[in-house]
Design an enzyme around this catalytic site. Structure first.
Site, PDB file in Angstrom:
ATOM      1  N   LYS A  52       0.834  -1.221   0.000  1.00 45.21           N
ATOM      2  CA  LYS A  52       0.000   0.000   0.000  1.00 45.21           C
ATOM      3  C   LYS A  52       0.858   1.255   0.000  1.00 45.21           C
ATOM      4  CE  LYS A  52      -2.367  -2.721  -0.466  1.00 45.21           C
ATOM      5  NZ  LYS A  52      -2.454  -4.182  -0.402  1.00 45.21           N
ATOM      6  N   THR A 145       0.776 -19.588  11.751  1.00 44.30           N
ATOM      7  CA  THR A 145       2.038 -19.512  11.008  1.00 44.30           C
ATOM      8  C   THR A 145       1.875 -19.001   9.578  1.00 44.30           C
ATOM      9  OG1 THR A 145       1.770 -21.879  10.727  1.00 44.30           O
ATOM     10  CG2 THR A 145       3.358 -21.169  12.380  1.00 44.30           C
ATOM     11  N   SER A 147       1.167 -17.958   5.656  1.00 41.36           N
ATOM     12  CA  SER A 147       1.290 -18.569   4.330  1.00 41.36           C
ATOM     13  C   SER A 147       2.524 -18.043   3.615  1.00 41.36           C
ATOM     14  CB  SER A 147       0.051 -18.231   3.505  1.00 41.36           C
ATOM     15  OG  SER A 147      -0.036 -16.829   3.335  1.00 41.36           O
ATOM     16  N   GLY A 182      -0.362 -14.622 -13.506  1.00 43.65           N
ATOM     17  CA  GLY A 182      -1.516 -14.657 -12.602  1.00 43.65           C
ATOM     18  C   GLY A 182      -2.177 -13.298 -12.474  1.00 43.65           C
ATOM     19  N   GLU A 205      -2.769 -14.765 -17.805  1.00 47.65           N
ATOM     20  CA  GLU A 205      -3.762 -15.395 -16.930  1.00 47.65           C
ATOM     21  C   GLU A 205      -4.331 -16.630 -17.626  1.00 47.65           C
ATOM     22  OE1 GLU A 205      -5.250 -15.124 -13.707  1.00 47.65           O
ATOM     23  OE2 GLU A 205      -6.289 -16.863 -14.537  1.00 47.65           O
ATOM     24  N   HIS A 323      -7.531  -8.919   7.707  1.00 46.93           N
ATOM     25  CA  HIS A 323      -8.623  -8.608   8.639  1.00 46.93           C
ATOM     26  C   HIS A 323      -9.412  -9.859   9.011  1.00 46.93           C
ATOM     27  CE1 HIS A 323      -9.509  -7.513   4.463  1.00 46.93           C
ATOM     28  NE2 HIS A 323     -10.696  -8.053   4.647  1.00 46.93           N
ATOM     29  N   HIS A 446     -23.481  15.238   1.306  1.00 47.17           N
ATOM     30  CA  HIS A 446     -23.275  15.658  -0.079  1.00 47.17           C
ATOM     31  C   HIS A 446     -22.205  16.740  -0.125  1.00 47.17           C
ATOM     32  CE1 HIS A 446     -24.123  16.795  -4.200  1.00 47.17           C
ATOM     33  NE2 HIS A 446     -24.093  18.057  -3.809  1.00 47.17           N
TER      34      HIS A 446
HETATM   35  C1  LIG Z   1       1.951  -8.546  -1.359  1.00 52.96           C
HETATM   36  C2  LIG Z   1       0.806  -8.840  -0.431  1.00 52.96           C
HETATM   37  C3  LIG Z   1      -0.164  -7.882  -0.240  1.00 52.96           C
HETATM   38  C4  LIG Z   1      -1.224  -8.144   0.625  1.00 52.96           C
HETATM   39  N1  LIG Z   1      -2.150  -7.177   0.803  1.00 52.96           N
HETATM   40  C5  LIG Z   1      -3.194  -7.400   1.626  1.00 52.96           C
HETATM   41  C6  LIG Z   1      -4.163  -6.405   1.858  1.00 52.96           C
HETATM   42  O1  LIG Z   1      -4.085  -5.304   1.309  1.00 52.96           O
HETATM   43  N2  LIG Z   1      -5.177  -6.668   2.706  1.00 52.96           N
HETATM   44  C7  LIG Z   1      -5.290  -7.886   3.331  1.00 52.96           C
HETATM   45  O2  LIG Z   1      -6.237  -8.072   4.082  1.00 52.96           O
HETATM   46  N3  LIG Z   1      -4.387  -8.857   3.140  1.00 52.96           N
HETATM   47  C8  LIG Z   1      -3.341  -8.648   2.314  1.00 52.96           C
HETATM   48  N4  LIG Z   1      -2.399  -9.616   2.153  1.00 52.96           N
HETATM   49  C9  LIG Z   1      -2.582 -10.912   2.848  1.00 52.96           C
HETATM   50  C10 LIG Z   1      -2.161 -10.801   4.325  1.00 52.96           C
HETATM   51  O3  LIG Z   1      -0.825 -10.379   4.385  1.00 52.96           O
HETATM   52  C11 LIG Z   1      -2.335 -12.147   5.021  1.00 52.96           C
HETATM   53  O4  LIG Z   1      -3.640 -12.612   4.824  1.00 52.96           O
HETATM   54  C12 LIG Z   1      -2.073 -12.011   6.518  1.00 52.96           C
HETATM   55  O5  LIG Z   1      -0.777 -11.554   6.758  1.00 52.96           O
HETATM   56  C13 LIG Z   1      -2.297 -13.354   7.212  1.00 52.96           C
HETATM   57  O6  LIG Z   1      -2.008 -13.219   8.565  1.00 52.96           O
HETATM   58  P1  LIG Z   1      -1.475 -14.461   9.429  1.00 52.96           P
HETATM   59  O7  LIG Z   1      -1.189 -13.931  10.776  1.00 52.96           O
HETATM   60  O8  LIG Z   1      -2.391 -15.607   9.278  1.00 52.96           O
HETATM   61  O9  LIG Z   1      -0.121 -14.912   8.716  1.00 52.96           O
HETATM   62  P2  LIG Z   1       1.233 -14.116   8.435  1.00 52.96           P
HETATM   63  O10 LIG Z   1       1.015 -12.685   8.336  1.00 52.96           O
HETATM   64  O11 LIG Z   1       1.874 -14.819   7.297  1.00 52.96           O
HETATM   65  O12 LIG Z   1       2.075 -14.340   9.762  1.00 52.96           O
HETATM   66  C14 LIG Z   1       2.571 -15.584  10.125  1.00 52.96           C
HETATM   67  C15 LIG Z   1       3.861 -15.377  10.882  1.00 52.96           C
HETATM   68  O13 LIG Z   1       4.248 -16.619  11.467  1.00 52.96           O
HETATM   69  C16 LIG Z   1       5.653 -16.723  11.423  1.00 52.96           C
HETATM   70  N5  LIG Z   1       6.005 -18.138  11.507  1.00 52.96           N
HETATM   71  C17 LIG Z   1       5.806 -19.103  10.572  1.00 52.96           C
HETATM   72  N6  LIG Z   1       6.223 -20.306  11.059  1.00 52.96           N
HETATM   73  C18 LIG Z   1       6.690 -20.075  12.308  1.00 52.96           C
HETATM   74  C19 LIG Z   1       7.232 -20.907  13.321  1.00 52.96           C
HETATM   75  N7  LIG Z   1       7.376 -22.233  13.152  1.00 52.96           N
HETATM   76  N8  LIG Z   1       7.606 -20.331  14.489  1.00 52.96           N
HETATM   77  C20 LIG Z   1       7.456 -18.992  14.690  1.00 52.96           C
HETATM   78  N9  LIG Z   1       6.942 -18.171  13.765  1.00 52.96           N
HETATM   79  C21 LIG Z   1       6.555 -18.710  12.595  1.00 52.96           C
HETATM   80  C22 LIG Z   1       6.019 -16.076  10.091  1.00 52.96           C
HETATM   81  O14 LIG Z   1       7.368 -15.615  10.114  1.00 52.96           O
HETATM   82  C23 LIG Z   1       5.012 -14.933  10.006  1.00 52.96           C
HETATM   83  O15 LIG Z   1       5.559 -13.743  10.488  1.00 52.96           O
HETATM   84  C24 LIG Z   1      -1.310  -9.396   1.304  1.00 52.96           C
HETATM   85  C25 LIG Z   1      -0.316 -10.366   1.115  1.00 52.96           C
HETATM   86  C26 LIG Z   1       0.728 -10.090   0.268  1.00 52.96           C
HETATM   87  C27 LIG Z   1       1.792 -11.149   0.086  1.00 52.96           C
END
Ligand SMILES: Cc1cc2nc3c(=O)[nH]c(=O)nc-3n(C[C@H](O)[C@H](O)[C@H](O)COP(=O)(O)OP(=O)(O)OC[C@H]3O[C@@H](n4cnc5c(N)ncnc54)[C@H](O)[C@@H]3O)c2cc1C
Length: 467
Positions: A52, A145, A147, A182, A205, A323, A446
């Site tokens: 962003k 953890t 993706s 993609g 795509e 979110h 408005h």
């Molecule tokens: C380029 C990009 C743009 C995006 N833009 C948006 C957006 O605008 N809006 C939106 O809603 N979503 C967006 N997303 C998606 C969003 O980032 C994810 O959906 C979100 O971060 C998921 O949160 P999470 O906590 O499940 O996982 P993550 O944010 O992936 O966090 C998981 C964490 O766990 C840690 N981890 C993994 N394995 C271990 C372990 N064994 N021990 C300790 N730590 C570990 C990782 O290092 C990581 O920091 C975007 C993603 C990308 C790649």
């Protein structure tokens, strides 16, 4: 420091850090383990926030270059990519440090290292630098953890020529030609950034449309607008091979007529989806099952097959959105505390932060047709919205779908200025079970873009005033 906790959260992204803070707020002694050097996960470090930031900065650059069309002469506008990247990195640092501060404020214990399950209540933390292992104990464990990006078979990211979204956020020069594999939201956001900064961007795509899952009418309009902005689309085409020539790449593409061609470019962004990150956790050994699509299997209370271990965020089913992960973080913390945490999966907005923005919530028209649901449609173009016209941002429209019998709002899809902010109004309305009539009878200021939502609601019963 005692190594016994009531709850331990593995992963410090939006799912994990929000869950940890909520657990602590509820009086539960909590620790969070994060393997990355900073908190905030994909979202803050290599996802939502840096993308962003670059979208905003590149839009400013593009607009500044085109201001003379609006009667503002600015002279020679130049790009300083290094400074732009530093600005993006600064935003990331401030926000990730902010999460660390929130942990301190809320008394969440923070462990840096890779977490792995030793048993159903013992976790080992491996510190990558000191190579030391610490064992901690937990009554409840929450796996968050996240993706990681998927590549194509036999194609490795070098993050310079063949890049994932992570590399695309940190290129050190503007590629002359960039190919994106993609047409999903991450690829299109990154393509928009580099196109605005001067790249010739091509998107390949596999399907006959971009942004799979989006309402098709919106998706068609979106592609038309992006084409007008200079992005070139190659639909129904498949990337078969990518050759890394070290300073360029050659991409072999098979089109729908079965014709093969080689496309030479400076950078290839492979943006074909993300996969749940379940490695290093030792899941199978302690009896936690994985679904076919690699997500962790859970029940409706986010419990895995080992009942005191939960999983949330990108690592489970559902849209991979920050979110959604945060909502699950709060819900699971409240369930662990004996409250009735809950996530309403019918009301999760999705936003693409291009210009114009695209925002969706609820059902698409295609889903309603598939479910044999009878519905009404209201539509309103931004061409007829006075605020949008006044500031020259009148592309796109609002589409509202409501139940034919009850008029309850079932879905809203917006392509237009500030769509990502406007969708929040619809989310609140839908959470309260609003009808299109409820929205139509709500006074909107408005001139605002949000008047287009009111007009789309009026249009459901064919009584829009301004179109
Ligand atoms: C380029 C990009 C743009 C995006 N833009 C948006 C957006 O605008 N809006 C939106 O809603 N979503 C967006 N997303 C998606 C969003 O980032 C994810 O959906 C979100 O971060 C998921 O949160 P999470 O906590 O499940 O996982 P993550 O944010 O992936 O966090 C998981 C964490 O766990 C840690 N981890 C993994 N394995 C271990 C372990 N064994 N021990 C300790 N730590 C570990 C990782 O290092 C990581 O920091 C975007 C993603 C990308 C790649």
């Amino acid at each position: 420091m005692s190594n016994k906790f009531q709850a331990v959260v593995i992963g410090g992204g939006p799912a994990g850090y929000v869950c940890s803070i909520r657990l602590s707020q509820l009086g539960i002694k909590t620790a969070c383990i994060e393997s990355r050097d900073t908190l905030g996960g994909t979202c803050l470090n290599i996802g939502c926030i840096p993308s962003k930031s670059l979208l905003h900065l590149s839009e400013n650059f593009f607009n500044a270059k085109n201001l003379s069309n609006l009667g503002i002469e600015t002279g020679d506008i130049k790009l300083n990519l290094d400074k732009m990247m530093k600005n993006k990195n600064k935003a990331v640092t401030i926000l990730t440090k902010g999460v660390e501060f929130l942990f301190k404020k809320n008394k969440v214990t923070y462990f840096k290292g890779v977490g792995s399950l030793k048993s159903s209540n013992k976790i080992s933390i491996h510190d990558k630098q000191t190579k030391k292992e610490t064992i901690i104990e937990a009554g409840k464990i929450v796996i968050c953890t996240g993706s990681e990006p998927i590549s194509l078979p036999k194609i490795n990211f070098d993050e310079k020529i063949i890049v994932s979204s992570t590399g695309a956020l940190s290129l050190n020069s503007v590629p002359k030609k960039m190919l994106i594999v993609g047409g999903g939201y991450i690829g299109l956001e990154m393509g928009t950034v580099w196109s605005r900064l001067g790249s010739e961007v091509h998107v390949v795509e596999f399907l006959d449309h971009i942004t799979p899952g989006m309402d098709r009418e919106i998706s068609k309009e979106f592609m038309k607008i992006l084409e007008k902005q200079g992005i070139k689309f190659h639909l129904e085409s498949k990337v078969e091979k990518i050759k890394n020539n070290n300073n360029s790449a050659t991409v072999s593409i098979l089109n729908k007529e079965g014709k093969k061609s080689d496309f030479k470019c400076d950078v290839v962004l492979v943006s074909v989806g993300r996969k749940p990150n379940t490695k290093n956790l030792n899941l199978e050994k302690i009896g936690i099952k994985i679904n076919k699509n690699m997500t962790i299997k859970i029940n409706k209370n986010f419990q895995t097959d080992v009942k005191n271990i939960y999983a949330i965020g990108d690592v489970i089913e559902g849209p991979m959105l920050a979110h959604k992960a945060e909502e699950e973080g709060i819900a699971v913390a409240e369930l662990i505390a004996g409250q009735s945490g809950h996530v309403n999966y019918d009301v999760i907005p999705g936003v693409i932060y291009t210009s114009p923005e695209v925002a969706s919530i609820g059902k698409t028209e295609e889903q309603l047709k598939k479910d044999n649901k009878k519905y009404k449609i209201g539509k309103f173009p931004f061409m007829a919205n006075s605020r949008a016209k006044a500031i020259n941002e009148a592309e796109g429209f609002v589409k509202m779908l409501s139940d034919q019998e009850t008029d309850k709002v079932l879905g809203v899809h917006i392509i237009g200025p500030h769509a990502g902010e406007m969708i929040a109004e619809v989310a609140v309305a839908m959470e309260f079970g609003a009808s299109s009539e409820d929205i139509a009878r709500t006074c909107h200021a408005h001139p605002t873009f949000s008047e287009a939502i009111k007009e789309a609601a009026l249009s459901v019963d064919k009584r829009a005033i301004h179109s």
